[in-house]
Design a protein around this motif. Structure first.
Motif, short mmCIF file in Angstrom:
data_model
loop_
_atom_site.label_atom_id
_atom_site.label_comp_id
_atom_site.label_asym_id
_atom_site.label_seq_id
_atom_site.Cartn_x
_atom_site.Cartn_y
_atom_site.Cartn_z
N GLU A 151 0.82 -1.21 0.00
CA GLU A 151 0.00 0.00 0.00
C GLU A 151 0.86 1.27 0.00
N GLU A 152 2.03 1.18 0.61
CA GLU A 152 2.92 2.35 0.67
C GLU A 152 3.67 2.58 -0.63
N GLY A 153 3.84 1.49 -1.39
CA GLY A 153 4.63 1.54 -2.62
C GLY A 153 5.46 0.28 -2.76
N PRO A 154 6.36 0.24 -3.74
CA PRO A 154 7.20 -0.95 -3.92
C PRO A 154 8.07 -1.21 -2.69
N LYS A 155 7.97 -2.43 -2.16
CA LYS A 155 8.70 -2.77 -0.94
C LYS A 155 9.80 -3.79 -1.26
N GLY A 193 23.58 0.07 0.29
CA GLY A 193 22.89 0.32 1.54
C GLY A 193 21.42 -0.03 1.55
N LEU A 194 20.89 -0.63 0.49
CA LEU A 194 19.48 -1.01 0.44
C LEU A 194 19.23 -2.19 1.37
N GLN A 195 18.09 -2.19 2.06
CA GLN A 195 17.77 -3.24 3.01
C GLN A 195 16.36 -3.78 2.78
N ALA A 196 16.15 -5.03 3.18
CA ALA A 196 14.81 -5.61 3.13
C ALA A 196 13.89 -4.80 4.02
N GLY A 197 12.67 -4.53 3.53
CA GLY A 197 11.72 -3.73 4.28
C GLY A 197 11.67 -2.29 3.84
N ASP A 198 12.69 -1.83 3.10
CA ASP A 198 12.68 -0.46 2.58
C ASP A 198 11.53 -0.28 1.59
N VAL A 199 10.86 0.85 1.67
CA VAL A 199 9.83 1.19 0.69
C VAL A 199 10.42 2.23 -0.27
N ILE A 200 10.40 1.89 -1.56
CA ILE A 200 10.99 2.78 -2.56
C ILE A 200 10.01 3.90 -2.88
N LEU A 201 10.49 5.13 -2.76
CA LEU A 201 9.64 6.29 -3.03
C LEU A 201 9.93 6.90 -4.39
N VAL A 225 12.98 7.05 -7.82
CA VAL A 225 14.21 6.60 -8.48
C VAL A 225 14.61 7.68 -9.47
N ASP A 226 15.79 8.23 -9.27
CA ASP A 226 16.27 9.34 -10.11
C ASP A 226 15.23 10.45 -10.20
N GLY A 227 14.63 10.77 -9.07
CA GLY A 227 13.68 11.87 -8.99
C GLY A 227 12.27 11.55 -9.43
N ILE A 228 12.03 10.34 -9.93
CA ILE A 228 10.69 9.96 -10.42
C ILE A 228 9.94 9.19 -9.33
N SER A 229 8.75 9.67 -8.99
CA SER A 229 7.92 8.97 -8.01
C SER A 229 7.44 7.64 -8.60
N VAL A 230 7.57 6.58 -7.81
CA VAL A 230 7.23 5.24 -8.31
C VAL A 230 5.99 4.66 -7.65
N LYS A 231 5.32 5.42 -6.81
CA LYS A 231 4.19 4.89 -6.05
C LYS A 231 3.09 4.33 -6.94
N ASP A 232 2.81 5.02 -8.05
CA ASP A 232 1.71 4.60 -8.92
C ASP A 232 2.18 3.88 -10.18
N LEU A 233 3.45 3.48 -10.22
CA LEU A 233 3.99 2.77 -11.37
C LEU A 233 3.98 1.26 -11.11
N LEU A 275 22.22 4.94 -10.04
CA LEU A 275 20.90 5.53 -9.86
C LEU A 275 20.79 6.06 -8.44
N GLU A 276 19.94 7.06 -8.29
CA GLU A 276 19.64 7.59 -6.96
C GLU A 276 18.28 7.06 -6.54
N MET A 277 18.24 6.44 -5.36
CA MET A 277 17.00 5.86 -4.87
C MET A 277 16.67 6.45 -3.51
N ILE A 278 15.48 6.98 -3.39
CA ILE A 278 15.01 7.50 -2.10
C ILE A 278 14.03 6.48 -1.52
N VAL A 279 14.32 6.02 -0.31
CA VAL A 279 13.52 4.99 0.32
C VAL A 279 13.04 5.48 1.68
N LYS A 280 11.97 4.85 2.16
CA LYS A 280 11.49 5.12 3.52
C LYS A 280 11.83 3.93 4.39
#
Length: 479
Positions: free
Chosen positions: A159-163, A177-185, A187-195, A213-218
């Motif tokens: 529900e939050e996005g790609p996990k 530094g990516l870890q299991a459980g991270d929610v991807i918000l 990628v390279d400035g593009i929101s992925v929630k609805d993709l 690539l630059e990845m912003i995660v929660k």
């Protein structure tokens, strides 16, 4: 006048006779003419009927006409593609492009997209239909074997996005530094929630080795920015372990139970699995856990090879289960199966025709076995689990499997491209088809939500593996 009439009675009679003959001849001519006219009219009617019938046939039963008739009689029902109409329209479109298109047309891409579009039209009923270029075929084969260019992580929808579900050891993702459980918000400035996951992976994550690539995660409620450099990712096909050590459970004996996971059913992976079994399990362990969780399937021939290795050659065909799952596809075949030979599976096409697979290698594995499955165990992994379950040669532990009981056929073309679409249902030896149903475990065990993101990397949290080991130890090893 009277005399004259009497004078020439014989002549008059002759004339009357002649008139009769002439009249008779005329009557015959009239009759013949009428007959000829009748025949001519009849012929014309028959000809008109034949011509009209031919016209009707051409109109209604020639290819375009047949489609029209189908539309008229079937309303909104589906119809086959009208190739004549499509070819005509493609020609018209090409003429427009050649005359008015501002840029240069890429003919190769256009052709490939036409072929892809044709197969995409099947996706409503067949989500596995696809057209592949030669390059895509090569990439698919590499991915099946666990080799690809990327970052080395698996993701799922939430529900939050790609996990992120799993990060492979020593992968670019782990190094970044990516870890299991991270929610991807993003990628390279593009929101992925609805993709879609497919779009994210194919267009944003995959790339040339050495690029980044630059990845912003929660993570734990905070946003983190990661820089990940893409590279070659090699995923092991088979992993071996000792469940007691993996679970860090002192109540389980070490060196008694073997553990082998299988990532996918392709020949190299199955050969590696058999090699690992013979090297590390056979003659050393008393029981075996086969982990097929997350195994998406693969090649039917690879699955039957592994089944052939585990099952003896001569087992009676198991009886169909009395309580069949509701909604399951029922077999239509009336063909005879080989008596006394171990049936591994059989397939059926839309006409009830198909193929049977039997054991023939003279080998079997005679030890207690537990097979682990979950909602991501599909196709060939379900085929393997179902057959072992049918013959009572393994206990299935975990959650309901994915439910893919259909077979795709791949046809290659001389240029290296290929087309794939569904052609058969498959049935386990007991006649079960699990399409959209799945394999029901003998022992159902859920992974707690709190451990769902970490159990693969921290096996101490793997409740399904723990139950499998306890089942084997309690029922077959202890005492």
């Amino acid at each position: 006048m009277g005399e004259e009439e009497k004078e020439y009675p014989s002549e008059i009679e002759l004339k009357e006779d002649s008139k009769k003959e002439v009249n008779l001849s005329m009557e015959r001519s009239k009759k013949n003419g009428k007959t000829a006219l009748f025949v001519l009219v009849l012929f014309a009617m028959l000809f008109s009927f034949a011509l009209g019938g031919a016209a009707c046939y051409v109109y209604y039963f020639s290819y375009p006409g047949l489609q029209f008739l189908k539309r008229e009689t079937q309303g909104t029902q589906k119809e086959e593609i009208n190739l004549a109409r499509v070819s005509k329209k493609l020609g018209e479109l090409q003429d427009l492009i050649q005359k008015y298109y501002l840029y240069t047309e890429n003919g190769i891409n256009a052709e490939n997209d036409i072929y892809k579009g044709l197969l995409n039209s099947l996706l409503e009923d067949d989500p596995y239909a696809a057209y592949y270029t030669k390059e895509e075929i090569d990439e698919t084969i590499n991915q099946q074997k666990g080799v690809y260019q990327g970052i080395g992580a698996t993701v799922s929808e939430s529900e939050e996005g790609p996990k992120v579900e799993f990060v492979y050891p020593d992968s670019p993702a782990e190094k970044g530094g990516l870890q299991a459980g991270d929610v991807i918000l993003r990628v390279d400035g593009i929101s992925v929630k609805d993709l879609s996951l497919t779009y994210i992976v194919e267009n944003l994550v995959k790339g040339v080795e050495g690029s980044s690539l630059e990845m912003i995660v929660k993570r734990n409620g905070e946003e983190l920015t990661l820089r990940i450099t893409r590279g070659k990712v090699v995923i092991p096909a088979v992993e071996y372990g000792d469940p007691a050590e993996m679970l860090k459970d002192d109540s389980l004996p070490k060196g008694k139970i073997g553990y082998l996971s299988l990532r996918g059913f392709y020949m190299e992976a199955v050969d590696e699995f058999i090699s690992q079994y013979e090297e590390k399990v056979d003659g050393k362990d008393e029981a075996l856990i086969i982990d097929l969780r997350g195994n998406p399937g693969g090649d039917v021939e690879a699955a039957t090879k592994l089944l052939d290795y585990f099952l003896p050659d001569h087992l009676s065909k198991p009886e169909k289960k009395a309580t069949e799952e509701s909604g399951a596809i029922q077999s239509k075949t009336d063909r005879e199966f080989k008596a006394g030979d171990t049936l591994l599976l059989y397939t059926e096409d839309k006409n009830g025709n198909g193929k049977d697979w039997y054991c023939e290698d003279g080998h079997e594995v005679d030890m207690p076995i537990v097979i682990l499955v979950n909602q991501n165990s599909a196709s060939a992994s379900e085929l393997f689990s179902g057959a072992m379950q049918d013959y009572g040669r393994a206990i299935v532990v975990g959650t309901q499997s994915f439910g893919k009981g259909i077979v795709q056929t791949v046809r290659s073309f001389p240029d290296g491209s290929a087309v794939e679409f569904t052609t058969h249902y498959y049935f386990t030896p007991a006649g079960r088809n699990i399409h959209k149903v799945g394999i029901t475990p003998d022992i159902k065990v859920e992974i707690p939500e709190a451990d769902s993101n970490s159990y693969v990397q921290d096996r101490a949290k793997d409740s399904q593996l723990k139950k499998a080991a306890e089942t084997l130890y309690t029922n077959f090893i202890h005492g």
